[in-house]
Design an enzyme around this catalytic site. Structure first.
Site, mmCIF file in Angstrom:
data_model
loop_
_atom_site.group_PDB
_atom_site.id
_atom_site.type_symbol
_atom_site.label_atom_id
_atom_site.label_comp_id
_atom_site.label_asym_id
_atom_site.label_seq_id
_atom_site.Cartn_x
_atom_site.Cartn_y
_atom_site.Cartn_z
ATOM 1 N N THR A 150 19.809 13.339 -5.918
ATOM 2 C CA THR A 150 19.393 12.926 -4.580
ATOM 3 C C THR A 150 18.429 11.746 -4.726
ATOM 4 O OG1 THR A 150 17.777 14.750 -4.621
ATOM 5 C CG2 THR A 150 19.819 15.097 -3.389
ATOM 6 N N LYS A 173 18.975 18.066 -11.810
ATOM 7 C CA LYS A 173 18.520 17.081 -10.841
ATOM 8 C C LYS A 173 17.190 17.554 -10.290
ATOM 9 C CE LYS A 173 18.619 17.145 -6.807
ATOM 10 N NZ LYS A 173 17.611 17.491 -5.722
ATOM 11 N N THR A 184 11.620 22.867 -8.152
ATOM 12 C CA THR A 184 12.502 22.488 -7.061
ATOM 13 C C THR A 184 13.536 21.558 -7.610
ATOM 14 O OG1 THR A 184 10.678 22.691 -5.573
ATOM 15 C CG2 THR A 184 12.608 21.604 -4.735
ATOM 16 N N GLU A 263 9.161 11.660 -8.012
ATOM 17 C CA GLU A 263 9.230 10.559 -7.050
ATOM 18 C C GLU A 263 8.000 9.654 -7.179
ATOM 19 O OE1 GLU A 263 11.933 12.732 -3.624
ATOM 20 O OE2 GLU A 263 9.750 12.701 -3.408
ATOM 21 N N ASN A 384 8.906 9.371 0.527
ATOM 22 C CA ASN A 384 8.994 10.523 1.428
ATOM 23 C C ASN A 384 8.751 10.177 2.886
ATOM 24 O OD1 ASN A 384 9.513 13.136 -0.172
ATOM 25 N ND2 ASN A 384 8.091 11.977 -1.453
ATOM 26 N N THR A 389 14.972 8.421 7.327
ATOM 27 C CA THR A 389 15.168 7.280 8.217
ATOM 28 C C THR A 389 15.647 6.045 7.481
ATOM 29 O OG1 THR A 389 12.826 6.701 7.983
ATOM 30 C CG2 THR A 389 13.444 8.073 9.859
#
Length: 389
Positions: A150, A173, A184, A263, A384, A389
């Site tokens: 992702t 992943k 997670t 991230e 994030n 969006t």
């Protein structure tokens, strides 16, 4: 241990396929499966989140049945979580559909979904994609490892060989929404070794605790995370202790890759705790350090602020004898029951490496534990803030 996915084949008896079904707006591959020619012994761990996704709930039910499985189906771009009874039916339908296409029983198919929470699966696209998966089956792991991503910036794989010639190949992943309690992420391991399912299941929770539950990026635990090991026995029997040791090393390699690809991360954070009263307390202290936004920020700024380690350990719940406690940063002692003199500039320079290591001795026992995280950068907020969006 091998980490290069570019030419990594799955173990014998396993084949994989990946394609773009249109689930991800990017048009990248987002639907993948791994299929075994033989029934597999397997072990499973899933999120303990009370809002677990349909795939976790169904896999847990299949696991309780104790029967072997043959296939794993993964979609990326849509978590199919918080989607109610319709989401549960859709998850069952895709497992049933792939089972029919592969001519295997529905309960022999496991499912995994990852992506945005709160959206129903685009079933027309998923079911259409399933029809084409058998024609894409091949032996390489790289397409599967890429299709399950992702916000990851790179695929994550690891492999190792056993003494009888069998191999274990792992793929994972995970980049954000990662915190202990099954971390997670997805982590899937496949082996052609023949192993006892009961022994595998008995050992698996401990392996997960020391690997994937020792990873944290941001303190948030997902609705969809899971870890699986499937072993089809095609390469013959292997000594169980050896298998479990090698499996843990493969999963440790995957866990470190997940932490390093957090991230917005620019470096891997490793915290090694010794001198703890129990392994659980050692792991708790290490994890608490890795999730501390203050310590993560200091790591990003190359600031050897060891007081943030003292703070994090102190709130971890682990027993500490501060008069016997020691802390080092990048191998440099900075605290031993009292502040030590050290060259802050030199330590700061050493922290510019790809991996920053803190070593902490709690001074109360002999137990050890290790956890992995990453630094906290402005890019994490950007990723994030713009996720949907």
């Amino acid at each position: 241990m091998t980490y290069d996915s570019s030419a990594l084949p799955f173990p014998q008896g396993f084949r994989s396929a990946a394609l773009a079904a249109g689930i991800k707006p990017s048009g990248k591959t987002d639907l993948a499966c791994v299929v075994s020619e033989r029934a597999c012994a397997w072990a499973f761990a899933g999120t303990r989140s009370s809002t677990a996704a349909a795939c976790v709930t169904r896999n847990r039910q299949v696991y309780a049945g104790g029967q072997p499985v043959r296939a794993l189906l993964v979609n990326a771009g849509n978590a199919n979580a918080a989607t109610g009874s319709q989401g549960a039916r859709d998850n069952t339908d895709i497992a049933d559909s792939l089972g029919g296409i592969l001519n295997i029983r529905p309960h022999e198919v496991l499912t995994a979904s990852t992506g945005i929470i709160g959206h129903l699966l685009p079933m027309d696209r998923v079911l259409g994609g399933l029809e084409h998966l058998p024609g894409e089956l091949g032996s390489e792991a790289a397409p599967f490892a890429s299709a399950i991503m992702t916000t990851d910036t790179r695929p994550k794989t690891a492999s190792a060989k056993l003494s009888n010639g069998a191999v274990i190949v792992g793929t994972a992943k995970g980049s954000g929404m990662i915190h202990p309690d099954m971390a997670t992420m997805f982590a899937f391991a496949f082996s052609d070794a023949a192993v006892d399912q009961d022994a595998l299941r008995a050992a698996f929770p401990g392996i997960v605790s020391r690997t994937f539950n020792a990873v944290t990026v941001d303190g948030d635990t997902s609705t969809n995370d899971m870890a699986l090991i499937l072993a089809n026995g095609a390469a013959g029997q292997v000594e169980m202790a050896e298998f479990l040791s090698v499996l843990e090393s493969v999963m440790r390699g995957l866990a470190r890759q997940i932490a390093a690809d957090g991230e917005g991360a620019t470096k891997l954070l490793t915290v090694r705790v010794s001198g703890a009263g129990t392994e659980a307390e050692a792991l708790s202290a290490a994890r608490t350090c890795c999730v501390s936004p203050l310590l993560k920020s200091a790591v990003h700024g190359n600031d050897p602020n060891w007081g943030r380690v003292i703070m994090a350990v102190g709130r971890s719940g682990a027993a500490v004898n501060i008069e016997a406690m020691t802390v080092s940063v990048q191998g440099v002692p900075v605290f031993a029951g009292r502040p030590l003199a050290y060259d802050a500039g030199a330590v700061s320079a050493a922290m510019k490496a790809e991996e920053v290591v803190f070593e902490v001795n709690l001074g109360v026992g002999q137990a050890r534990g290790e956890a992995w995280g990453c630094d906290l950068s402005a890019e994490y907020v950007v990723i994030n803030a713009e996720y949907t969006t």
